[in-house]
Design a protein around this motif. Sequence first.
Motif, PDB file in Angstrom:
ATOM      1  N   TRP A 263      -4.382   9.997  -1.685  1.00 39.71           N
ATOM      2  CA  TRP A 263      -4.120   8.976  -0.670  1.00 39.71           C
ATOM      3  C   TRP A 263      -2.662   8.567  -0.757  1.00 39.71           C
ATOM      4  CZ3 TRP A 263      -5.702   6.976   3.640  1.00 39.71           C
ATOM      5  CH2 TRP A 263      -5.363   5.676   4.015  1.00 39.71           C
ATOM      6  N   SER A 264      -1.958   8.627   0.347  1.00 36.28           N
ATOM      7  CA  SER A 264      -0.536   8.287   0.299  1.00 36.28           C
ATOM      8  C   SER A 264      -0.249   6.978   1.036  1.00 36.28           C
ATOM      9  CB  SER A 264       0.293   9.418   0.918  1.00 36.28           C
ATOM     10  OG  SER A 264      -0.187   9.647   2.227  1.00 36.28           O
ATOM     11  N   GLY A 265      -1.285   6.373   1.579  1.00 34.52           N
ATOM     12  CA  GLY A 265      -1.078   5.121   2.319  1.00 34.52           C
ATOM     13  C   GLY A 265      -1.007   3.919   1.380  1.00 34.52           C
ATOM     14  N   ARG A 266      -1.036   2.736   1.937  1.00 36.90           N
ATOM     15  CA  ARG A 266      -0.966   1.517   1.127  1.00 36.90           C
ATOM     16  C   ARG A 266      -2.295   1.306   0.399  1.00 36.90           C
ATOM     17  NH1 ARG A 266      -2.242   0.007   6.265  1.00 36.90           N
ATOM     18  NH2 ARG A 266      -3.858  -1.570   6.422  1.00 36.90           N
ATOM     19  N   TRP A 267      -2.317   0.331  -0.486  1.00 39.23           N
ATOM     20  CA  TRP A 267      -3.500   0.075  -1.307  1.00 39.23           C
ATOM     21  C   TRP A 267      -4.414  -0.959  -0.648  1.00 39.23           C
ATOM     22  CZ3 TRP A 267      -6.663  -3.040  -4.129  1.00 39.23           C
ATOM     23  CH2 TRP A 267      -7.353  -2.455  -5.196  1.00 39.23           C
TER      24      TRP A 267
ATOM     25  N   ARG B 127     -10.921   1.360   4.658  1.00 38.81           N
ATOM     26  CA  ARG B 127     -10.709   0.817   6.008  1.00 38.81           C
ATOM     27  C   ARG B 127     -10.407   1.953   6.995  1.00 38.81           C
ATOM     28  NH1 ARG B 127      -6.897  -4.074   8.143  1.00 38.81           N
ATOM     29  NH2 ARG B 127      -6.972  -3.409  10.291  1.00 38.81           N
ATOM     30  N   ALA B 128      -9.491   2.860   6.597  1.00 43.72           N
ATOM     31  CA  ALA B 128      -9.120   3.975   7.480  1.00 43.72           C
ATOM     32  C   ALA B 128     -10.331   4.877   7.741  1.00 43.72           C
ATOM     33  CB  ALA B 128      -7.988   4.785   6.847  1.00 43.72           C
TER      34      ALA B 128
ATOM     35  N   GLY C  78      -5.240  -4.539   4.312  1.00 44.61           N
ATOM     36  CA  GLY C  78      -4.475  -4.998   5.476  1.00 44.61           C
ATOM     37  C   GLY C  78      -4.366  -6.496   5.561  1.00 44.61           C
TER      38      GLY C  78
ATOM     39  N   ALA D 208      -7.547   0.259   1.502  1.00 40.34           N
ATOM     40  CA  ALA D 208      -6.944   0.728   2.764  1.00 40.34           C
ATOM     41  C   ALA D 208      -7.559   2.061   3.189  1.00 40.34           C
ATOM     42  CB  ALA D 208      -5.432   0.881   2.596  1.00 40.34           C
ATOM     43  N   ARG D 209      -7.908   2.892   2.218  1.00 39.65           N
ATOM     44  CA  ARG D 209      -8.506   4.181   2.545  1.00 39.65           C
ATOM     45  C   ARG D 209      -9.924   3.991   3.091  1.00 39.65           C
ATOM     46  NH1 ARG D 209      -8.123   9.592  -1.238  1.00 39.65           N
ATOM     47  NH2 ARG D 209      -8.675  11.057   0.402  1.00 39.65           N
TER      48      ARG D 209
END
Length: 436
Positions: free
Chosen positions: A415-419, A93-94, A422, A90-91
Motif C-alpha cells: 500500500w503506497s497511500g496514506r495510513w 476505506r479505498a 481520512g 485508508a486502504r
Amino acid sequence: MTPEAGDDSRNPRIAIVGAGPAGLMAAELLASAGCAVTLYDRMPSPARKFLIAGRGGLNLTHSEPRAPFLARYGTAADWLAPFIDAFPPARLRAWAEGLGEPIFVGSSGRVFPRSFKASPLLRAWLARLDGLGVVLKSRHRWLGWNREGALRLAGPEGEMEVAADAVLLALGGASWPRLGSDGGWADLLGEQGVAIAPLRPANSGVRIDWSAPFRARFAGAPLKRIALSVGEARVRGEAMIDGAGLEGGAVYALSATLREAIAVHGTAILHIDLRPDVAADALAARLAASRKGESTSNRLRKAAGLAPAAAGLLREAGPLPADPAVLAHLIKALPLAATGMAGLERAISTAGGVTRAMIDDQLMLKARPGVFVAGEMLDWEAPTGGYLLQASFATGHAAACGILARLGLGRPEPWSGRWEAGEAAGVAGEWSRDDG
Ligand SMILES: Cc1cc2nc3c(=O)[nH]c(=O)nc-3n(C[C@H](O)[C@H](O)[C@H](O)COP(=O)(O)OP(=O)(O)OC[C@H]3O[C@@H](n4cnc5c(N)ncnc54)[C@H](O)[C@@H]3O)c2cc1C
C-alpha cells in the motif's frame, strides 16, 4: 457463487473455513492471485455477524492517527501493527469505495459507509468474489483433521474430507454464537497442542443486582450524556439499563478494565457521573436554590436536570441526602457494584484466542505448517470504534499474503497511500451509535 471454479486443478487449492470479514478478505486476495479458493461456513449464508454489525450503523474503521489507533489494541498493538500497516484504515476505506460504497467520516472520527449498512457492501463483495471464481460452500462445519492432514467437514451430504495446498481458519470469536462463530474451534485446536487464551466477553455489559421495582420500572431506559469511571479510567457516552445490569457504548469501553477487576476482586465499583457537563459546586448551588417545599422528584428534574431513569438510579443507591452538596456529589459519582460481566452470548466481541506464540509472523500455526489463522479468533481485543473490523480485515489480508509467500506466488503490491482513513467530512451532528 460458481460451484466449479474452486475445483480448478491447475491452480493452488486453498480452503478457507469461516466466511466472515477475515475469511472473505483473504479469499479476495488469494483468488485475485490465481488460487482456486473454496470457502466453507457452517451457516446457511456468509458473514452474518458483519451483517448484524451493520444493523445500527456499520463502523468500518476509525480515522485517528496511527499511534493512538494502534494503542487501542493494548498489549497486542506491536503484534498487530505490521498487519494493520500493510492494510491500514485508508486502504480499507479505498477498498469499500471500490465496491461502490462511499465512505463517511463522522465527527467522532468513526468511519462508516454512507448507507450505514453492511448489506450493500456485502452484496457487491460477494459478486466480486463470484467473478473471481471463489466457491462458497455454506452449511459446512469444520470438525478438525483426519490422519492424513485433510480437513474434516460436516456438510448437508454428511462428512467429507478436503485436501488443500493451504488452509486458512477464520472462525471468529465466541460472541453472539447464533450468528455462527461459537468458539467450538478452541477445543479442536487445543487438541493439536495450540495454546488458546480463554475466550471471554469483550465490549460487553456488566451485571448489577437491581432491586425488583427498579428493574420493572427502568429496564430498557437509556442513560444519555453520562460519564462512567472505574478507578482511573473514565469514559463519556451513553448506557442502557437492562434487567441484568448496564449495557451500551460507555460500559463497553470500560469492559476490559471491569472484567479484570471483577476477576481479581469478585466485584468492581463503577461510578456514574449523571451530569458530567456540570461541576459539583454549580450543581449543589442549583439544588440549594430550588423552591422550599418542592418535591425531591421535582428538584432532581428541574434543578439537577435528571431524567426519570437517572433519578431512579440515585434512589436505587439508598435514601437521598438532604444536604445539596452531598446530593450533588452523589449525582457526580454514584457508585454501583458490578458483580460480573454479561455473558459471551451478548458481548460485541471476544477477548482471548490463539496466542501469538503459536503462530509465525505470517499468521501460520507453528504446530500445523500450511494452516493459517486470522480475524477475531486471534488473541487480541479492542474497544468499539471500528477497530474490530479493521484488525479482522487486516489479519485476513496478512494471512492471505502469508499463504501466497508460502506457495511461492509472490506478494501483492504494498500500500503506497496514506495510513489514516481520512479527514472528517464535515457532516453536521455526532453519529452517536457506540456499539461496534
Ligand atoms: C452486534 C455487533 C455489532 C458489531 N458492530 C461492529 C462495528 O460496527 N464495527 C466493528 O469494527 N466491529 C463490529 N462488531 C465486531 C465484528 O463484527 C467482528 O469483530 C468481526 O465480524 C470478526 O470477523 P471474523 O471474520 O474474524 O469472524 P466472524 O465475522 O465471526 O466470522 C467467522 C465465521 O466463521 C464461521 N464458523 C465458525 N466456526 C465454524 C466452524 N466450525 N465451521 C465452519 N464455519 C465456522 C461462522 O459461521 C462465521 O461466519 C460487531 C459485533 C456484533 C456482535
